[in-house]
Write an enzyme that holds these catalytic residues in place. Structure first.
Site, PDB file in Angstrom:
ATOM      1  N   CYS A   1       0.841  -1.187   0.000  1.00 27.89           N
ATOM      2  CA  CYS A   1       0.000   0.000   0.000  1.00 27.89           C
ATOM      3  C   CYS A   1       0.879   1.240   0.000  1.00 27.89           C
ATOM      4  CB  CYS A   1      -0.915  -0.007   1.227  1.00 27.89           C
ATOM      5  SG  CYS A   1      -1.787  -1.570   1.492  1.00 27.89           S
TER       6      CYS A   1
ATOM      7  N   SER B   1      -5.391  -4.497  -1.641  1.00 25.48           N
ATOM      8  CA  SER B   1      -5.925  -5.552  -0.780  1.00 25.48           C
ATOM      9  C   SER B   1      -5.318  -6.904  -1.163  1.00 25.48           C
ATOM     10  CB  SER B   1      -7.445  -5.627  -0.915  1.00 25.48           C
ATOM     11  OG  SER B   1      -8.018  -4.360  -0.687  1.00 25.48           O
ATOM     12  N   ILE B   2      -4.623  -7.516  -0.202  1.00 23.58           N
ATOM     13  CA  ILE B   2      -3.950  -8.791  -0.442  1.00 23.58           C
ATOM     14  C   ILE B   2      -4.404  -9.849   0.567  1.00 23.58           C
ATOM     15  CG2 ILE B   2      -1.723  -9.976  -0.550  1.00 23.58           C
ATOM     16  CD1 ILE B   2      -2.084  -7.968  -2.797  1.00 23.58           C
ATOM     17  N   ILE B   3      -4.459  -9.477   1.832  1.00 27.95           N
ATOM     18  CA  ILE B   3      -4.835 -10.387   2.920  1.00 27.95           C
ATOM     19  C   ILE B   3      -6.055  -9.819   3.629  1.00 27.95           C
ATOM     20  CG2 ILE B   3      -4.113 -11.290   5.174  1.00 27.95           C
ATOM     21  CD1 ILE B   3      -1.271 -11.464   4.081  1.00 27.95           C
TER      22      ILE B   3
ATOM     23  N   ASP C   1      -2.872  -8.918   8.989  1.00 22.87           N
ATOM     24  CA  ASP C   1      -1.572  -8.784   9.639  1.00 22.87           C
ATOM     25  C   ASP C   1      -1.364  -7.428  10.302  1.00 22.87           C
ATOM     26  OD1 ASP C   1      -1.590  -7.605   7.136  1.00 22.87           O
ATOM     27  OD2 ASP C   1       0.435  -8.209   6.592  1.00 22.87           O
TER      28      ASP C   1
ATOM     29  N   GLY D   1      13.729 -12.925  -6.828  1.00 21.70           N
ATOM     30  CA  GLY D   1      14.949 -13.449  -6.221  1.00 21.70           C
ATOM     31  C   GLY D   1      15.913 -12.423  -5.676  1.00 21.70           C
TER      32      GLY D   1
END
Length: 643
Positions: free
Chosen positions: A2, A54-56, A107, A374
Site C-alpha cells: 500500500c 488488498s492482499i490479505i 496482519d 529473487g
C-alpha cells in the site's frame, strides 16, 4: 502492499479540514500503490492518509486501522505498507500470552498488538517487509519503522508546519507548503548519485527531505524533531556452523528457503513469480510451485539479439512445470516509457534494468496481484563476481604498504586499457579505499568534468566509513557484503523493485530477504560463498535438487539492456540529444561536456553508456520535478480488485 502518508502538526498549528483535504490530495499522488481503497483519519494533532492494495483479509483490515486493548479501545491508529508473513503465528502468541483480541483476520492488527505488548522489541519478531506509521493517541506520538533490509520505503520531512512521512517523496512534495519543506537541490547528494548511480540513504536530492533508513525506527512528537534509532545491525560470521558437515549446511539452507517461500505464499489473491535466466529467481519459482501448481512466471527481453533471457526462462518454466508469460520490449516502447518511469521513481536511479522491470510488472499485473522474486540472494550468499576480487589481489596483502602505494603510482602513466594497469591500481588500495559498493559510474577526474560544483571532499567514505567500521575484523567478502546491504541493495535493487512493481499496483515479495534466511546465510564461511571459479557456492550446492541443471551454474545476467547500442543509433540516441539540448540543469551539470561524451560514444570512441545514462536520468528527473518542463502521461490501467 500500500501507500501511507502521515502529517504530525506543530502544537501551535491546528489540524483543519483544509489540512485533511491536503493530505488526501497528496496521498492521491500515490494511488497506484493502493488503488483498491483510499482512506484518511485525523484528530487535533495528526492526519493519516492511506491507499490500500488488498492482499490479505480483503473484506476487512481497512486502514487507517484502529486497535487497542480492552481497557483502551482505539488507542492506536495504524497505516502500514507491506506484509507480515508470520502474522498467523504472532496473533496466536499474542492471544496466548496477553489475551489479545482481534477484530480482523489480517496482519495489521498483529503489528499494533505486538508493539503494545512488546514495545520496540516487537520489530525483531516481524518476518516481513514493512514501513508503517502508528499513532498513539494516549502518548501523542507517531512511531514509524522500516523493515531490516529496506524493502519498503519511508520518506520524512520536518519543517515549521510539522513532520510528514510517506511511502513516496512526491506526496511530501505535495505537502511542501503545509510543512515548510526546503526544496533546494542537495548538491552533495547529486555528487553521490552521479558516482553510485543512486542516491544513498538517508539522503534525497531535496535538501529538506530524508529517508528513514532500513532497520530503523523513529518517534515523532508534535513540535519536535524525529528521534531515529537503529534496531537492526546485520552481522556476518557472528556464529559459525557448529556440526553436521557441509551437507548439513546445505540442507539447512534448503530448509530455511522452503519455509520462507511457504510463508511468502500467504495471500488471499493469486501469487506468481518473476523468472529470469538465473539461479535465484528459478529457485524461488521452483519452491513456489509446490504451493501453487498453477503458478504463472514472467520474464522480459528486448528486440535485439543477445539481450533477452526469454528463451532460458521459458526452458526453466517448462522444467518446473509453470505456465510462462514473456514481454518483449521495443526501443520505441523503452523511450516512450522513460518520463513515466522516472516520475514513479521519485529519486533518480541510473540502473537501466528498472525499465524492463517496469514492463514485466505491467504484464504480470494482468494475470496476478502478487509476485515473488529473487532479490537479495547475491548480497546474502555472495553472488557478485566483484566479491572474488580479494582472491585475485591476495598477493598484495603480503607487500609493505609503502611498496603497494608505489605500485599504484607506477600504474598511473600506463595507457587506459593496458593489461595490468587496473590490477596494480586496485592492489595498491585498501578495501575501504577501493570498494564503494556494487557500482561506480565516474572516477573523480570524470566527475570533475561533468559537475560544475564538484567537491573532492564529498566522497564515497561519507557513506561507507561508518559501515566499514562496523565490520572491522571480518573477512573481506563479508565486509563487501555488509557494504552492499547498506548501499547497492537498498539504494538500487530494492528501490527499483518497489517502485516499478508498485507503479503497476503489483506486490513484489522477496523470500531471500527474510530474517531467518539471513541468519543461516550470515554464518557461511567465505569459502562457501566465493571460490576461484564460482560465486554463491553453498547456495548452488543446496539448490542442486531444486533448480534445473541448465541454470545451476549459469553466469548472472539479470535483465540485460542494450543501451550501449541504442545510444549510438535510433530513438534512444535521438531522445538523449533532445534531453541534453533542452535541459535547464546547466548550473548542476556541464551540458557541453555531456554532449561531447554522447558524441564520442556515438562515434565509437569508447563505451560511455553507463555514465551517459546516469546523467541523462538526472536530467529527466530535473525536468520533471524541478523545471516542470516535462509532465509525464501517467497511464493507469484498470485492473480487477482481486485476481
Amino acid at each position: 502492499m500500500c501507500g501511507l502518508l502521515a502529517l504530525v502538526r506543530d502544537p501551535a498549528l491546528p489540524v483543519t479540514e483544509d489540512m485533511v483535504e491536503a493530505v488526501a490530495g497528496a496521498s492521491h499522488l500515490m494511488r497506484h500503490r493502493g488503488p483498491d481503497e483510499p482512506g484518511t483519519w485525523s484528530d487535533d494533532r495528526v492526519v493519516l492518509g492511506f491507499n490500500r492494495l488488498s492482499i490479505i483479509d480483503i473484506a476487512h483490515s481497512h486502514q487507517p486501522l484502529r486497535w487497542g486493548p480492552p481497557e483502551e479501545p482505539d488507542r492506536y491508529v495504524l497505516v502500514f505498507n507491506g506484509e507480515i508473513y508470520n502474522y498467523v503465528e504472532l496473533r496466536t502468541q499474542l492471544r496466548s500470552e496477553f489475551g489479545a483480541v482481534f477484530a480482523t483476520d489480517g496482519d495489521g492488527e498483529a503489528i499494533v498488538a505486538a508493539y503494545h505488548h512488546w514495545g520496540t522489541t516487537a520489530l525483531s519478531r516481524l518476518r516481513g517487509m514493512f514501513a508503517f506509521a502508528l499513532w498513539d493517541t494516549k502518548n501523542q506520538e507517531l512511531f514509524c519503522a522500516r523493515d531490516p533490509f529496506g524493502i519498503k520505503p519511508l520518506f520524512m520531512a520536518t519543517g515549521p508546519g510539522g513532520t510528514a512521512v510517506g511511502s513516496e517523496k512526491k506526496c511530501l512534495l505535495g505537502l511542501a507548503v503545509e510543512v515548510g519543506i526546503n526544496l533546494a537541490i542537495e548538491e552533495r547528494a547529486l555528487q553521490h548519485y552521479t558516482v553510485l548511480q543512486y542516491v544513498p540513504e538517508p539522503e534525497t536530492l531535496h535538501r529538506g527531505i530524508r529517508r528513514l533508513e532500513s532497520g530503523c525506527h523513529a518517534v515523532i512528537r508534535p513540535g519536535q524533531q524525529p528521534k531515529v534509532t537503529r534496531y537492526f545491525v546485520p552481522k556476518f560470521g557472528a556464529a559459525a556452523f557448529t556440526s553436521g558437515g557441509a551437507q548439513a549446511r546445505y540442507d539447512e539452507i534448503t530448509a530455511v528457503l522452503e519455509d520462507s517461500v511457504a510463508k511468502h505464499m500467504r495471500a488471499d489473491v493469486t501469487v506468481g513469480a518473476f523468472l529470469s535466466g538465473g539461479i535465484d529467481s528459478t529457485a524461488i519459482a521452483a519452491l513456489a510451485i509446490r504451493h501453487n501448481p498453477r503458478l504463472i512466471t514472467f520474464t522480459t527481453g528486448f528486440e535485439r539479439e543477445g539481450f533477452s533471457e526469454v528463451d532460458v526462462a521459458v526452458a526453466s518454466a517448462e522444467a518446473i512445470g509453470a505456465r510462462h508469460v514473456a514481454k518483449v520490449v521495443s526501443q520505441a516502447e523503452f523511450v516512450a516509457a522513460l518520463p513515466e518511469i522516472v516520475w514513479y521513481l521519485d529519486e533518480p536511479v541510473a540502473d537501466p534494468a528498472l525499465v524492463p522491470l517496469f514492463f514485466i510488472a505491467r504484464e504480470a499485473r494482468k494475470h496476478v496481484k502478487v509476485v515473488l522474486s529473487g532479490e537479495g540472494a547475491d548480497e546474502l550468499f555472495g553472488g557478485y563476481t566483484i566479491y572474488r576480487e580479494p582472491l585475485s589481489l591476495k598477493g598484495f596483502d603480503y607487500l609493505p604498504r609503502p611498496l603497494r602505494k608505489s605500485l599504484g603510482r607506477a600504474s598511473r602513466p600506463l595507457p587506459e586499457g593496458m593489461r595490468g594497469k587496473s590490477l596494480l591500481h586496485r592492489g595498491s588500495l585498501t578495501l575501504e579505499e577501493r570498494y564503494y559498493g556494487n557500482a561506480r559510474s565516474f572516477s573523480d577526474e570524470q566527475l570533475r568534468a561533468v559537475l560544475p560544483g564538484f567537491d573532492p571532499s564529498w566522497t564515497h567514505t561519507d557513506i561507507t566509513a561508518a559501515i566499514y567500521a562496523e565490520s572491522a575484523g571480518w573477512d573481506p567478502v563479508a565486509r563487501m557484503q555488509h557494504i552492499d546491504l547498506f548501499t547497492w541493495l537498498r539504494g538500487d535493487i530494492l528501490v527499483k523493485a518497489d517502485k516499478m512493481t508498485m507503479a503497476n499496483s503489483l506486490e513484489l515479495r522477496v523470500p531471500f530477504l527474510d530474517p531467518e534466511v539471513f541468519a543461516v546465510a550470515s554464518r557461511l564461511p567465505h569459502d562457501q560463498k566465493i571460490t576461484r571459479t564460482t560465486t554463491k557456492y553453498a547456495l548452488r550446492r543446496a539448490l542442486e535438487p531444486i533448480v534445473p541443471a541448465h541454470v545451476l551454474n549459469r553466469a548472472k545476467l539479470g535483465f540485460p539492456v542494450p543501451i550501449r547500442h541504442w545510444l549510438r543509433a535510433g530513438e534512444l540516441m535521438d531522445w538523449a540529444y533532445g534531453m541534453i539540448d533542452a535541459s535547464q540543469a546547466g548550473h548542476l551539470v556541464d551540458i557541453a561536456a555531456v554532449r561531447a561524451m554522447l558524441d564520442a560514444h556515438r562515434a565509437g570512441e569508447g563505451d560511455h553508456s553507463r555514465r551517459l545514462w546516469t546523467v541523462l536520468i538526472f536530467m529527466l528527473w530535473h525536468a520533471i520535478f524541478v523545471e516542470r518542463s516535462i509532465v509525464p502521461t501517467i497511464s493507469e490501467p484498470q485492473y480487477p480488485v482481486q485476481l
